[in-house]
Design an enzyme around this catalytic site. Structure first.
Site, PDB file in Angstrom:
ATOM      1  N   LYS A 236      39.786  47.785  28.201  1.00  0.00           N
ATOM      2  CA  LYS A 236      38.870  48.718  28.289  1.00  0.00           C
ATOM      3  C   LYS A 236      38.999  49.538  26.970  1.00  0.00           C
ATOM      4  O   LYS A 236      40.123  50.250  27.612  1.00  0.00           O
ATOM      5  CB  LYS A 236      37.796  49.200  29.165  1.00  0.00           C
ATOM      6  CG  LYS A 236      36.938  48.061  29.935  1.00  0.00           C
ATOM      7  CD  LYS A 236      36.210  48.933  31.664  1.00  0.00           C
ATOM      8  CE  LYS A 236      35.693  47.713  31.968  1.00  0.00           C
ATOM      9  NZ  LYS A 236      34.275  46.909  31.754  1.00  0.00           N
ATOM     10  N   ARG A 310      33.811  38.662  39.625  1.00  0.00           N
ATOM     11  CA  ARG A 310      33.158  37.474  40.177  1.00  0.00           C
ATOM     12  C   ARG A 310      34.499  36.738  40.929  1.00  0.00           C
ATOM     13  O   ARG A 310      33.810  35.710  41.287  1.00  0.00           O
ATOM     14  CB  ARG A 310      32.176  36.789  38.904  1.00  0.00           C
ATOM     15  CG  ARG A 310      33.743  36.109  38.066  1.00  0.00           C
ATOM     16  CD  ARG A 310      33.363  35.644  36.456  1.00  0.00           C
ATOM     17  NE  ARG A 310      32.551  37.013  35.877  1.00  0.00           N
ATOM     18  CZ  ARG A 310      31.867  36.895  34.705  1.00  0.00           C
ATOM     19  NH1 ARG A 310      31.760  35.950  33.777  1.00  0.00           N
ATOM     20  NH2 ARG A 310      31.011  37.817  33.959  1.00  0.00           N
TER      21      ARG A 310
END
Length: 454
Positions: A236, A310
């Protein structure tokens, strides 16, 4: 009792809540010279307006607070966030149920002071004798627990600290806790939890808590526990990484929900599942292009290492379904797409169970905790196709929250499953403290209460 509540009305300052329309239509003063004083102060009961009326000897005498159109059930947070320490009694409720007033009050009075020299002394709301102070306190304590856990920096909230928080409630309520740590995750078949967390200094782990009579309705809670998300090798930018201590917000929500269930002695059989990792960068980080095999046996091609939540949830949901729950609920800080769609206030939820959706909506309305149903649109599953594996872990640019929900759905085998894609954070609004926030927690708690209370 919760620290921003009190049962003692002695010396409490009266608080008057009004919508703009109700205040404009007042025919009589609620206290001497109320309307004239309000006019002099420019008070019209617009949303968030506060008028503090002096009392004798320089004390605070009365408080007027504006609810605007009266659409925000937690609007009182803007008031308690500004009041000085002391006790306050609601003299006019502005049409709000006391449960919502108390929830908003505790929300606005909250401060995270773990690292501050001067500890917070919140204004206290008087809980009337005819209200359930214990129930209101349990809810306020649960919301504060979410916020304390999420606000704590990753240096003091690693996977081992998440385990510690679960161990604390397990000990308090006599629950059984099992933890699998590090390379034992491979032996016990949690390969994606291991893959995501193996590069971090603190070992990844999987926690499973059990409580209650096994003959009761089986409730399974699953929470994403990524204690810091650098994005992995798909790193990020600095701006995107700044608040990533909050990426364990899903686990914070289910820990608090489990505490509510156990403290209220809800007649259910509870299982809590929390995979906890740090998504770090090191020589053994999982890579874009890798293919992971899940606990369920489905293979997943890694398109983006920043779509890691996830992956660990997939193993956890598979494990939860092996125990055949009647109701399965997961919380996760899963996608930025959910925030683009619904902003910071609304918690999106997904379910194919129409009865549960109706129950959640009712729970949201009663609690004043806003949620919004989103579609599990099966045609978008095409966006998760991989040429070399059963699934790819990132669905691309469009409908990111929906495709994330569809990814999780591939690992669910339960008669009722609900997924909440929460932010667990809030920017400043109305004077509520910026930082960690409980999103959808009280709505789901009210849903479970309404369904399963004895």
């Amino acid at each position: 009792m919760h620290k921003s509540f009190t049962a003692d009305p002695t010396g409490a300052v009266d608080v008057f809540l009004y919508t703009s329309a109700a205040f404009k239509g007042l025919e009589n003063d609620p206290f001497p010279s109320a309307r004239a004083t309000a006019k002099a102060l420019g008070f019209t009961a617009a949303a968030g307006q506060v008028a503090m009326i002096p009392g004798e000897g320089g004390t605070l005498g009365k408080v007027l607070f504006g609810l605007g159109k009266g659409k925000d059930a937690l609007a009182v947070a803007a008031l308690s966030g500004k009041l000085p320490k002391g006790s306050y009694s609601i003299a006019e409720n502005g049409g709000l149920p006391f449960e919502q007033i108390a929830a908003g009050w505790a929300d606005g009075a909250y401060r995270f002071d773990r690292y501050l020299k001067d500890k917070a002394k919140p204004p206290q709301l008087v809980i009337p004798e005819d209200e359930d102070a214990d129930a209101l306190s349990r809810e306020a304590d649960a919301c504060a627990l979410v916020r304390d856990l999420v606000n704590t920096p990753a240096q003091d909230m690693g996977p081992q600290h998440v385990e510690g928080a679960i161990a604390e409630i397990a000990g308090k309520f006599g629950a059984k806790l099992t933890t699998i740590v590090g390379d034992d995750l491979l032996k016990e078949n949690y390969p994606m939890v291991h893959a995501v967390g193996r590069a971090a200094t603190y070992a990844p782990r999987f926690m499973e808590l059990e409580w209650g009579d096994p003959t009761n309705t089986r409730i399974a809670l699953v929470g994403k526990g990524v204690t810091f998300d650098s994005g992995g090798l798909d790193l990020k930018p600095g701006s995107g990484m700044r608040i990533m201590k909050k990426d364990m917000g899903g686990s914070a929500h289910v820990i608090a929900l489990a505490q509510l269930i156990m403290s209220a002695n809800l007649p259910v059989h509870l299982k809590l599942y929390v995979p906890s990792v740090e998504n770090a960068v090191a020589g053994d980080s999982f890579r874009p292009g890798d293919v992971l095999t899940s606990r369920k046996g489905l293979t997943v091609e890694i398109d983006n290492t920043d779509a890691e939540g996830r992956l660990i949830l997939a193993d956890a949901l598979t494990r939860a379904c092996e125990e055949k729950p009647d109701v399965l609920i997961d919380f996760a800080t899963l996608t930025g797409a959910a925030r683009v769609a619904l902003g910071q206030e609304l918690a999106p939820y997904y379910t194919d169970d129409e009865a549960m959706a109706e129950a959640i909506q009712a729970g949201s309305e009663v609690s004043g905790d806003p949620v919004w149903r989103m579609p599990l649109w099966d045609p978008y599953l095409a966006d998760l196709q991989s040429p070399i594996a059963d699934l790819v872990n990132s669905g691309g640019r469009f409908a990111g929250s929906i495709t994330a929900g569809l990814f999780l759905k591939q690992f669910v085998d339960a008669p009722s499953w609900t997924h909440l894609d929460v932010w667990a954070w809030r920017l400043g609004k109305y004077g509520r403290p910026e930082g960690a926030a409980a999103c959808g927690l009280r709505a789901i708690w009210k849903t479970l209460q309404n369904r399963y209370s004895a």
